[in-house]
Design a protein around this motif. Structure first.
Motif, mmCIF file in Angstrom:
data_model
loop_
_atom_site.group_PDB
_atom_site.id
_atom_site.type_symbol
_atom_site.label_atom_id
_atom_site.label_comp_id
_atom_site.label_asym_id
_atom_site.label_seq_id
_atom_site.Cartn_x
_atom_site.Cartn_y
_atom_site.Cartn_z
ATOM 1 N N SER A 1 -116.249 -44.176 -31.347
ATOM 2 C CA SER A 1 -116.331 -43.612 -32.690
ATOM 3 C C SER A 1 -115.548 -44.495 -33.639
ATOM 4 O O SER A 1 -114.506 -45.027 -33.263
ATOM 5 N N ARG A 2 -116.047 -44.603 -34.868
ATOM 6 C CA ARG A 2 -115.257 -45.286 -35.886
ATOM 7 C C ARG A 2 -115.534 -44.656 -37.239
ATOM 8 O O ARG A 2 -116.660 -44.223 -37.518
ATOM 9 N N VAL A 3 -114.501 -44.580 -38.069
ATOM 10 C CA VAL A 3 -114.647 -44.062 -39.422
ATOM 11 C C VAL A 3 -115.186 -45.198 -40.283
ATOM 12 O O VAL A 3 -114.611 -46.286 -40.327
ATOM 13 N N VAL A 4 -116.315 -44.938 -40.971
ATOM 14 C CA VAL A 4 -116.920 -45.973 -41.804
ATOM 15 C C VAL A 4 -116.681 -45.742 -43.289
ATOM 16 O O VAL A 4 -116.860 -46.648 -44.097
ATOM 17 N N TYR A 5 -116.266 -44.518 -43.645
ATOM 18 C CA TYR A 5 -115.965 -44.201 -45.047
ATOM 19 C C TYR A 5 -115.164 -42.915 -45.094
ATOM 20 O O TYR A 5 -115.393 -42.013 -44.304
ATOM 21 N N GLU A 6 -114.235 -42.827 -46.032
ATOM 22 C CA GLU A 6 -113.567 -41.546 -46.279
ATOM 23 C C GLU A 6 -113.030 -41.517 -47.692
ATOM 24 O O GLU A 6 -112.729 -42.537 -48.294
ATOM 25 N N ASN A 7 -112.968 -40.296 -48.238
ATOM 26 C CA ASN A 7 -112.336 -40.043 -49.529
ATOM 27 C C ASN A 7 -111.648 -38.690 -49.449
ATOM 28 O O ASN A 7 -111.457 -38.162 -48.354
ATOM 29 N N ALA A 8 -111.283 -38.115 -50.574
ATOM 30 C CA ALA A 8 -110.543 -36.851 -50.566
ATOM 31 C C ALA A 8 -111.383 -35.663 -50.081
ATOM 32 O O ALA A 8 -110.830 -34.641 -49.687
ATOM 33 N N TRP A 9 -112.726 -35.799 -50.085
ATOM 34 C CA TRP A 9 -113.583 -34.667 -49.755
ATOM 35 C C TRP A 9 -114.271 -34.782 -48.406
ATOM 36 O O TRP A 9 -114.537 -33.777 -47.756
ATOM 37 N N ILE A 10 -114.610 -36.007 -47.993
ATOM 38 C CA ILE A 10 -115.365 -36.183 -46.753
ATOM 39 C C ILE A 10 -114.866 -37.383 -45.959
ATOM 40 O O ILE A 10 -114.199 -38.264 -46.496
ATOM 41 N N ARG A 11 -115.230 -37.380 -44.692
ATOM 42 C CA ARG A 11 -115.043 -38.539 -43.819
ATOM 43 C C ARG A 11 -116.388 -38.764 -43.122
ATOM 44 O O ARG A 11 -117.004 -37.814 -42.638
ATOM 45 N N VAL A 12 -116.846 -40.019 -43.078
ATOM 46 C CA VAL A 12 -118.090 -40.360 -42.404
ATOM 47 C C VAL A 12 -117.740 -41.184 -41.177
ATOM 48 O O VAL A 12 -117.050 -42.198 -41.269
ATOM 49 N N ARG A 13 -118.239 -40.718 -40.043
ATOM 50 C CA ARG A 13 -117.944 -41.340 -38.761
ATOM 51 C C ARG A 13 -119.245 -41.834 -38.144
ATOM 52 O O ARG A 13 -120.293 -41.196 -38.286
ATOM 53 N N GLU A 14 -119.179 -42.977 -37.470
ATOM 54 C CA GLU A 14 -120.332 -43.495 -36.745
ATOM 55 C C GLU A 14 -119.998 -43.486 -35.259
ATOM 56 O O GLU A 14 -119.030 -44.106 -34.833
ATOM 57 N N ASP A 15 -120.781 -42.750 -34.492
ATOM 58 C CA ASP A 15 -120.575 -42.644 -33.052
ATOM 59 C C ASP A 15 -121.612 -43.468 -32.311
ATOM 60 O O ASP A 15 -122.806 -43.414 -32.627
ATOM 61 N N GLN A 16 -121.172 -44.226 -31.320
ATOM 62 C CA GLN A 16 -122.073 -44.863 -30.368
ATOM 63 C C GLN A 16 -122.293 -43.825 -29.272
ATOM 64 O O GLN A 16 -121.328 -43.379 -28.653
ATOM 65 N N VAL A 17 -123.545 -43.423 -29.070
ATOM 66 C CA VAL A 17 -123.824 -42.303 -28.173
ATOM 67 C C VAL A 17 -124.789 -42.677 -27.063
ATOM 68 O O VAL A 17 -125.527 -43.664 -27.157
ATOM 69 N N ILE A 18 -124.760 -41.849 -26.031
ATOM 70 C CA ILE A 18 -125.786 -41.853 -24.998
ATOM 71 C C ILE A 18 -126.475 -40.495 -25.110
ATOM 72 O O ILE A 18 -125.831 -39.448 -24.959
ATOM 73 N N ARG A 19 -127.746 -40.531 -25.418
ATOM 74 C CA ARG A 19 -128.515 -39.303 -25.622
ATOM 75 C C ARG A 19 -128.803 -38.618 -24.277
ATOM 76 O O ARG A 19 -128.650 -39.232 -23.229
ATOM 77 N N PRO A 20 -129.247 -37.371 -24.324
ATOM 78 C CA PRO A 20 -129.574 -36.670 -23.076
ATOM 79 C C PRO A 20 -130.605 -37.400 -22.212
ATOM 80 O O PRO A 20 -130.586 -37.285 -20.988
ATOM 81 N N ASP A 21 -131.489 -38.198 -22.843
ATOM 82 C CA ASP A 21 -132.478 -38.953 -22.056
ATOM 83 C C ASP A 21 -131.929 -40.290 -21.556
ATOM 84 O O ASP A 21 -132.668 -41.122 -21.043
ATOM 85 N N GLN A 22 -130.612 -40.499 -21.749
ATOM 86 C CA GLN A 22 -129.878 -41.687 -21.305
ATOM 87 C C GLN A 22 -130.096 -42.921 -22.193
ATOM 88 O O GLN A 22 -129.571 -43.986 -21.896
ATOM 89 N N SER A 23 -130.846 -42.799 -23.298
ATOM 90 C CA SER A 23 -130.979 -43.932 -24.219
ATOM 91 C C SER A 23 -129.728 -44.007 -25.094
ATOM 92 O O SER A 23 -129.044 -43.014 -25.313
ATOM 93 N N ARG A 24 -129.430 -45.201 -25.556
ATOM 94 C CA ARG A 24 -128.251 -45.413 -26.403
ATOM 95 C C ARG A 24 -128.661 -45.350 -27.860
ATOM 96 O O ARG A 24 -129.800 -45.659 -28.216
ATOM 97 N N GLY A 25 -127.708 -44.969 -28.701
ATOM 98 C CA GLY A 25 -128.000 -44.912 -30.124
ATOM 99 C C GLY A 25 -126.744 -44.766 -30.958
ATOM 100 O O GLY A 25 -125.629 -44.751 -30.432
ATOM 101 N N ILE A 26 -126.977 -44.687 -32.239
ATOM 102 C CA ILE A 26 -125.904 -44.475 -33.214
ATOM 103 C C ILE A 26 -126.137 -43.121 -33.857
ATOM 104 O O ILE A 26 -127.274 -42.772 -34.193
ATOM 105 N N TYR A 27 -125.079 -42.359 -34.031
ATOM 106 C CA TYR A 27 -125.183 -41.041 -34.646
ATOM 107 C C TYR A 27 -124.164 -40.970 -35.774
ATOM 108 O O TYR A 27 -122.977 -41.226 -35.561
#
Length: 99
Positions: free
Chosen positions: A8-34
């Motif tokens: 996981s990494r934070v790609v943006y944040e301000n006083a109201w929100i934080r946006v995180r990008e996760d490197q994931v393995i989906r239930p079907d075992q494929s990789r992706g970004i969420y």
């Protein structure tokens, strides 16, 4: 099988929100970004009804989508959801709820 997060990494944040990008393995075992948007405070949405059972709606001009018809909404910075809902109702449409 469940979703798994490799990193996981934070790609943006301000006083109201934080946006995180996760490197994931989906239930079907494929990789992706969420992408995950985390609100800094709870949100409140108010469906305000008149005595005639009409709903108060607002037209809000949003930067990203233009005009949008919405119920009264906002943040509850103090963490008190009912107080946040009361404040937003007063700020956005000048009303005070009876209940």
């Amino acid at each position: 099988m469940a979703w798994r997060t490799d990193s996981s990494r934070v790609v943006y944040e301000n006083a109201w929100i934080r946006v995180r990008e996760d490197q994931v393995i989906r239930p079907d075992q494929s990789r992706g970004i969420y992408g995950v948007v985390e609100a800094r405070s709870p949100a409140v949405f108010v469906v305000a009804l008149t005595e005639a059972d009409e709903i108060w709606l607002l037209t809000v001009d949003r930067h990203t989508v233009g005009p949008s018809v919405e119920v009264v909404a906002g943040g509850a910075e103090e963490g008190d959801l009912l107080e946040g809902a009361r404040r937003e109702l007063a700020e956005e449409v000048g009303l005070a709820a009876e209940q």
